[in-house]
Design a protein around this motif. Sequence first.
Motif, mmCIF file in Angstrom:
data_model
loop_
_atom_site.group_PDB
_atom_site.id
_atom_site.type_symbol
_atom_site.label_atom_id
_atom_site.label_comp_id
_atom_site.label_asym_id
_atom_site.label_seq_id
_atom_site.Cartn_x
_atom_site.Cartn_y
_atom_site.Cartn_z
ATOM 1 N N GLY A 162 0.820 -1.204 0.000
ATOM 2 C CA GLY A 162 0.000 0.000 0.000
ATOM 3 C C GLY A 162 0.852 1.251 0.000
ATOM 4 N N GLY A 163 0.205 2.373 0.226
ATOM 5 C CA GLY A 163 0.933 3.635 0.330
ATOM 6 C C GLY A 163 1.319 4.206 -1.014
ATOM 7 N N SER A 164 2.559 4.073 -1.393
ATOM 8 C CA SER A 164 3.078 4.645 -2.638
ATOM 9 C C SER A 164 2.510 3.928 -3.855
ATOM 10 N N PHE A 165 2.736 4.534 -5.006
ATOM 11 C CA PHE A 165 2.332 3.903 -6.259
ATOM 12 C C PHE A 165 2.992 2.532 -6.397
ATOM 13 N N GLU A 166 4.248 2.454 -6.072
ATOM 14 C CA GLU A 166 4.960 1.170 -6.163
ATOM 15 C C GLU A 166 4.347 0.141 -5.226
ATOM 16 N N VAL A 208 -1.061 4.728 -17.208
ATOM 17 C CA VAL A 208 0.030 4.721 -18.192
ATOM 18 C C VAL A 208 1.318 4.204 -17.550
ATOM 19 N N LYS A 209 1.638 4.682 -16.348
ATOM 20 C CA LYS A 209 2.831 4.205 -15.632
ATOM 21 C C LYS A 209 2.714 2.702 -15.339
ATOM 22 N N ALA A 211 0.920 0.478 -16.957
ATOM 23 C CA ALA A 211 1.025 -0.285 -18.199
ATOM 24 C C ALA A 211 2.489 -0.560 -18.548
ATOM 25 N N LYS A 212 3.334 0.444 -18.371
ATOM 26 C CA LYS A 212 4.771 0.265 -18.652
ATOM 27 C C LYS A 212 5.381 -0.765 -17.708
ATOM 28 N N MET A 213 4.967 -0.744 -16.441
ATOM 29 C CA MET A 213 5.494 -1.707 -15.472
ATOM 30 C C MET A 213 5.038 -3.127 -15.814
ATOM 31 N N LEU A 214 3.790 -3.258 -16.255
ATOM 32 C CA LEU A 214 3.289 -4.573 -16.661
ATOM 33 C C LEU A 214 4.055 -5.094 -17.873
ATOM 34 N N GLU A 215 4.336 -4.204 -18.810
ATOM 35 C CA GLU A 215 5.105 -4.600 -19.987
ATOM 36 C C GLU A 215 6.493 -5.084 -19.565
ATOM 37 N N LYS A 254 -1.709 2.676 -25.395
ATOM 38 C CA LYS A 254 -0.987 2.100 -26.538
ATOM 39 C C LYS A 254 0.218 2.954 -26.915
ATOM 40 N N GLY A 255 0.089 4.260 -26.777
ATOM 41 C CA GLY A 255 1.201 5.145 -27.105
ATOM 42 C C GLY A 255 2.365 5.040 -26.146
ATOM 43 N N SER A 256 2.170 4.357 -25.024
ATOM 44 C CA SER A 256 3.229 4.266 -24.015
ATOM 45 C C SER A 256 3.890 2.890 -23.959
ATOM 46 N N VAL A 257 3.342 1.912 -24.715
ATOM 47 C CA VAL A 257 3.888 0.553 -24.679
ATOM 48 C C VAL A 257 4.074 0.024 -26.100
#
Length: 606
Positions: A162-166, A208-209, A211-215, A254-257
Motif C-alpha cells: 500500500g501507500g506509494s504507487f509502487e 500509463v505508468k 502499463a509500462k510496469m506490466l510490460e 498504446k502510445g506508451s507501450v
Amino acid sequence: MLFEPYKIGNLPLKNRLVMLPTVTNLARDGFVSDREIAYYDRRSRDVSLVIVGASYVNKLGKFFVNQLGIDDDEKIAGLARLAQVIHKNGAKAGIQLAMHNPKYNPVDFSKEQVRGFVEDFARAAARAKEAGFDLVELHFAHGWFVNQFLSPDVNRRTDEYGGSFEGRTRFALEILQTVKAEVPDIAVLCRINGDDFTPGGFSIEESVKFAKMLEQSGTDGLNVSAGVGATSEYHISPMGIEDRPLVKYAGRIKGSVKIPVIAADKLGEASDWEKILKDGTADFIGIARGLIGDPDCVAKIREGRTEDIRYCIHCNQACIAYILKGMPVSCMINPEVGRESEFEVKAEKPLNIAVIGGGPAGMAAAAYLARKGHRVELFEKGEKLGGQINVASIPPCKKEIGRVVEYLKKDLERYGVRVHLNTNITPAGMEAMDFDRVIIATGSVPAKLDMAMYAAPCQAVDVLEGHVPEGKNILVIGGGLTGLETAEFLAQRGKDVTVLEMQEDVAAGVFPMVKKLLLKRLKEVHVNVVTKAKINRMVRKKLSYTVDGVEKLLEFDDVVLAVGNKPDETFAKLKGHEKYTFVGDCNVVATAVEAIRNGAEISLKI
C-alpha cells in the motif's frame, strides 16, 4: 484491418476481433455446464480469440451465484471441454482469472494471505494450461480485488502492499510475474482500468505508468477498460453514454507501450472498429455484449452484410442486470442466449397461427413460430409495428432501443410472416377466424388515477408521442421510469416540471446504473422530484399532497399521468381456452425483455 492476422505474445491470431470476458451464470457450482459449452460454441466461430468470463481462483473470490471456477483440479476436465469447443471453431482459447469480494478491503488481509492469493492465481493459470487454454487474462480492473489494491482511494494499507504507487502496484505485479513463471509458454494478458472515474481513484496518468510496469514484467498485451462498481457506466456503458467512451484511454496506453492493446466498451459499428485500428488507437477490437446479441456479427462483417448486424442496444436489462440478480445471461434482442439448442427444434406438424398485436411480444412470437415452421399471420390495429417500444425510444438517450423494432421487422420478413396493418380484430371477429392457434399479444393500456381530476389529464405515452401540454408548469404524477423520462422530455422543451411519487424513492426496479444517469440528467434540467407524496385532492389547477404528515399545495398548468400500465383486457374472456395463448403485457405487465422472451418461448410450446 479487422481481418488481418496479428499476435499476442507468440500466440498467432487470425483476425483483430476478440470476444471479451463476461460472466454468464451458466456454470453449476463453479463447473462448466452443457449450456456454457453451447454458449461459447455459438460465439467462437469467427473471432480470433475467445476469453472465457471471470473465473474465480479461490472461493473467497467468487462473487456471482453461478460463476465459473478455476480454483481446484476437479474443474479441469470441464474447462478442457470448453477449450476444445473453442478450438474446434477455429479460435484461440483464453480464460480470465479473477477475484472479487466487496465484503473486504485490502487492509483486511495479512501479508501472508496476500501472498497466498498470488499463488492462487498461479495455480489457476496452471489449470488453464492443463485444460488446453492458449492464454490467461489477469483481471486487474473494475473495482475487483486486485484493482482495489491499485486504487489510492481504496487501498489504505501502510505496508509494502500500500501507500506509494509502487506499493499499490506490488500485488498485481507479483501476480503477473508468478503466473508468467508458472506458465511461460502460454500468453498472458492483463485487463486494466484506464481510469477508475472516482475521486482520488486510479487515474489515466497512473494507468500509463502501470502499463509500462506490466510490460516490463512480461505481460503480452493489455485489455483496456475503466470504472469500478460505483462508476460501472464506464465499462458497461448504457444508452445515454456516447459511443467509444474509452477509446482515448486505450490510445494513451498504446502510445506508451509496444505490446498489443485491446479496445473495449460500446465501440460503435463495424466502420468505427476499422477506424480504431487504422488510427493506431488499438490493435484489437474487443466485443462483449455485441456477441451476446448477435453471435454472427463478425461473419456478417466478413461477408459484407453489415446491414444485417443486430448491434447491441446497450440496454443492460438482460445481460448485466440478470447476471447481478443471479440469473443466467440473456438479451433483449436475442432471447436464445444460453438456450441455443432449445430453439433449434422444428415443428413436426406445421399449424396455421394468427398473432393479434404487433408489439414486441407479438412480433417475437410470430417470428419464432414461423422460424419453427408454422404458417403465421400477424394482425396489428395500428399503422405500424413496434407497440410501446416506439414510444420508449422517444425520451432523451433512448434512441438505440428503436433498433429492436427494426430487428424484429427483419425477422418477420426473413421467416415469411404475413403482416396485416390497420386491421382491428374484435372478439367476435376472432371467433370467425380459421386458424389452428391464436396468440393474443395486445399489450397494455395506461392505468388511471383513482381520484377526481380537474380535467382530463395527459397520459405520459401521449406526451412522448408529441402531444405536449401548452402550459409552462407541468406536474407529472408517477416517479417510475416512464414518469421520469417524460419529465426529462418536457424539461428539455422548456417546461418547469415537478414529479410526485408516493414511494420513498423513484425509479423502482430500474437498473441502478440507468437510474443514476437519469437522475443526474434530471438534476441538470432542474426537474423537481418529490417522494413520499400522498395526493389528497385536486381543485382546479391546485393539487394538495402530504409529505411526512405535512400538507403542501402545488399550482400547475397541466398534469401528466405516469402511474403505470395494466393488461389490455379486450380478449380476456378467451383466457383458459386451449386455442388461445396470451403473451406479453396483456397477460402480465413487464419489461420489453420479458415481453420478447415470452413471445419467443411460445415457439417452444407450439
